[in-house]
Design an enzyme around this catalytic site. Structure first.
Site, PDB file in Angstrom:
ATOM      1  N   HIS A 210     -10.577   0.789  -2.743  1.00 31.06           N
ATOM      2  CA  HIS A 210     -11.941   0.834  -2.212  1.00 31.06           C
ATOM      3  C   HIS A 210     -12.956   1.385  -3.201  1.00 31.06           C
ATOM      4  O   HIS A 210     -12.644   2.289  -3.980  1.00 31.06           O
ATOM      5  CB  HIS A 210     -11.969   1.721  -0.959  1.00 31.06           C
ATOM      6  CG  HIS A 210     -11.119   1.215   0.167  1.00 31.06           C
ATOM      7  ND1 HIS A 210     -11.246  -0.049   0.676  1.00 31.06           N
ATOM      8  CD2 HIS A 210     -10.121   1.817   0.890  1.00 31.06           C
ATOM      9  CE1 HIS A 210     -10.360  -0.210   1.663  1.00 31.06           C
ATOM     10  NE2 HIS A 210      -9.664   0.903   1.809  1.00 31.06           N
TER      11      HIS A 210
ATOM     12  N   ASP B 158       0.783  -1.253   0.000  1.00 31.67           N
ATOM     13  CA  ASP B 158       0.000   0.000   0.000  1.00 31.67           C
ATOM     14  C   ASP B 158       0.812   1.301   0.000  1.00 31.67           C
ATOM     15  O   ASP B 158       0.488   2.230   0.757  1.00 31.67           O
ATOM     16  CB  ASP B 158      -0.959   0.007   1.205  1.00 31.67           C
ATOM     17  CG  ASP B 158      -1.975  -1.111   1.150  1.00 31.67           C
ATOM     18  OD1 ASP B 158      -1.904  -1.951   0.250  1.00 31.67           O
ATOM     19  OD2 ASP B 158      -2.854  -1.154   2.042  1.00 31.67           O
TER      20      ASP B 158
ATOM     21  N   ASP C  90      -4.579  -0.647  -1.598  1.00 26.73           N
ATOM     22  CA  ASP C  90      -5.893  -0.469  -1.015  1.00 26.73           C
ATOM     23  C   ASP C  90      -6.756   0.045  -2.169  1.00 26.73           C
ATOM     24  O   ASP C  90      -6.371   1.004  -2.861  1.00 26.73           O
ATOM     25  CB  ASP C  90      -5.767   0.593   0.099  1.00 26.73           C
ATOM     26  CG  ASP C  90      -6.589   0.276   1.327  1.00 26.73           C
ATOM     27  OD1 ASP C  90      -6.909  -0.905   1.563  1.00 26.73           O
ATOM     28  OD2 ASP C  90      -6.919   1.236   2.069  1.00 26.73           O
TER      29      ASP C  90
ATOM     30  N   HIS D  89     -10.376   7.300   1.437  1.00 23.67           N
ATOM     31  CA  HIS D  89      -9.011   7.153   0.905  1.00 23.67           C
ATOM     32  C   HIS D  89      -8.980   6.033  -0.122  1.00 23.67           C
ATOM     33  O   HIS D  89      -9.811   5.120  -0.093  1.00 23.67           O
ATOM     34  CB  HIS D  89      -8.018   6.838   2.045  1.00 23.67           C
ATOM     35  CG  HIS D  89      -8.311   5.531   2.717  1.00 23.67           C
ATOM     36  ND1 HIS D  89      -9.260   5.395   3.711  1.00 23.67           N
ATOM     37  CD2 HIS D  89      -7.822   4.283   2.503  1.00 23.67           C
ATOM     38  CE1 HIS D  89      -9.320   4.132   4.084  1.00 23.67           C
ATOM     39  NE2 HIS D  89      -8.472   3.431   3.373  1.00 23.67           N
TER      40      HIS D  89
ATOM     41  N   LYS E  92      -6.923  -4.971  -2.944  1.00 21.73           N
ATOM     42  CA  LYS E  92      -7.755  -5.441  -1.822  1.00 21.73           C
ATOM     43  C   LYS E  92      -8.659  -4.321  -1.338  1.00 21.73           C
ATOM     44  O   LYS E  92      -8.402  -3.142  -1.614  1.00 21.73           O
ATOM     45  CB  LYS E  92      -6.873  -5.903  -0.666  1.00 21.73           C
ATOM     46  CG  LYS E  92      -6.090  -4.747  -0.075  1.00 21.73           C
ATOM     47  CD  LYS E  92      -5.142  -5.204   0.999  1.00 21.73           C
ATOM     48  CE  LYS E  92      -4.247  -4.079   1.444  1.00 21.73           C
ATOM     49  NZ  LYS E  92      -4.965  -2.924   1.991  1.00 21.73           N
TER      50      LYS E  92
ATOM     51  N   CYS F  18      -2.095  -2.455   7.665  1.00 21.70           N
ATOM     52  CA  CYS F  18      -1.972  -3.421   6.564  1.00 21.70           C
ATOM     53  C   CYS F  18      -0.669  -4.197   6.592  1.00 21.70           C
ATOM     54  O   CYS F  18      -0.644  -5.377   6.237  1.00 21.70           O
ATOM     55  CB  CYS F  18      -2.205  -2.717   5.235  1.00 21.70           C
ATOM     56  SG  CYS F  18      -3.935  -2.237   5.072  1.00 21.70           S
TER      57      CYS F  18
HETATM   58  C1  VGL Z   1      -4.693   0.987   5.723  1.00 20.41           C
HETATM   59  C2  VGL Z   1      -6.056   2.155   7.142  1.00 20.41           C
HETATM   60  C3  VGL Z   1      -7.113   2.005   6.274  1.00 20.41           C
HETATM   61  C4  VGL Z   1      -3.339   0.455   5.428  1.00 20.41           C
HETATM   62  C5  VGL Z   1      -5.741   0.831   4.843  1.00 20.41           C
HETATM   63  O1  VGL Z   1      -3.000   0.278   4.227  1.00 20.41           O
HETATM   64  O2  VGL Z   1      -2.580   0.227   6.391  1.00 20.41           O
HETATM   65  N1  VGL Z   1      -4.864   1.632   6.871  1.00 20.41           N
HETATM   66  N2  VGL Z   1      -6.938   1.361   5.121  1.00 20.41           N
HETATM   67 ZN    ZN Z   2      -8.344   1.350   3.502  1.00 18.86          ZN
END
Ligand code: VGL
Ligand code: ZN
Length: 196
Positions: free
Chosen positions: A55, A11, A53, A72, A97, A141
């Site tokens: 979404h 990420d 990430d 985000h 993901k 993550c």
């Molecule tokens: C993450 C918070 C929300 C991460 C992803 O990649 O660590 N943290 N979504």
């Molecule tokens: Zn996230």
């Protein structure tokens, strides 16, 4: 014989870096550290995976829909792009993901490639027995990816120079590190410590 290694980059996206909507302090610094690992893994022809990430605009992961996070890494947005400092090279396989509207999916092992194949299966198909993990964020993550990797039977090595945490509560990252190490993850502090 050394275990066959793979690099798993977690990420490293604009929204998790300074200027992003869920910025991790010094998040962009991990890109520079990870570039050095990418070079070494690519030179040794070892597989490289980069999770993201990814979404939908509406998900219970976001505060406005009942979760805990600001919006985000919405699919196809600038914030979801890999940070421009990260030099992935052509060999890296992207694993996405967090696309389900009702689950958080912190672990890279929840992610799939463009054909829908999951990370564990991709790793096994590549012959990897040991994964080197760096990226963002240490306390979410990265932590879940490391713990799932161990649970799935991979040897896991944390790249301590290439991770940064959110620290919603002070000390979260330090506690995450401790938990990962206690569960069985190894750690190195730089490319010079790679065993090849
Ligand atoms: C993450 C918070 C929300 C991460 C992803 O990649 O660590 N943290 N979504
Ligand atoms: Zn996230």
């Amino acid at each position: 014989m050394e275990k066959k290694a793979a690099l798993v980059i977690v990420d490293v996206q604009n929204d998790f870096c300074p200027g992003g909507s869920l910025a991790v302090a010094e998040g962009d610094q991990v890109a520079l550290a990870l570039n050095r690992y990418v070079e070494r893994f690519a030179a040794a022809r070892l597989p490289i995976f980069a999770t993201r990430d990814w979404h939908p605009a509406k998900t219970s992961h976001f505060k406005i829909y009942g979760g805990i996070w600001p919006v985000h890494c919405v699919q196809n947005s600038h914030g979801a792009e890999f940070h421009p400092s990260l030099r992935l090279g052509s060999a890296a396989v992207v694993v996405s993901k967090g696309a389900a509207p009702d689950v958080d999916s912190y672990s890279g092992f929840d992610g799939v490639d463009a054909s829908g194949v999951g990370l564990a299966e991709l790793l096994r198909a590549s012959g990897a027995e040991q994964i080197f993990v760096g990226g963002l964020a240490t306390d979410y993550c990265v932590k879940q990816t490391v713990l799932d990797g161990l649970k799935l039977g991979f040897a896991v090595v944390l790249l301590q120079d290439a991770i940064r945490g959110v620290d919603l509560a002070p000390g979260d990252s330090a506690r995450a590190l401790e938990e990962m190490r206690r569960t069985g993850a190894g750690a190195i502090g730089g490319v010079d410590e790679l065993p090849w």
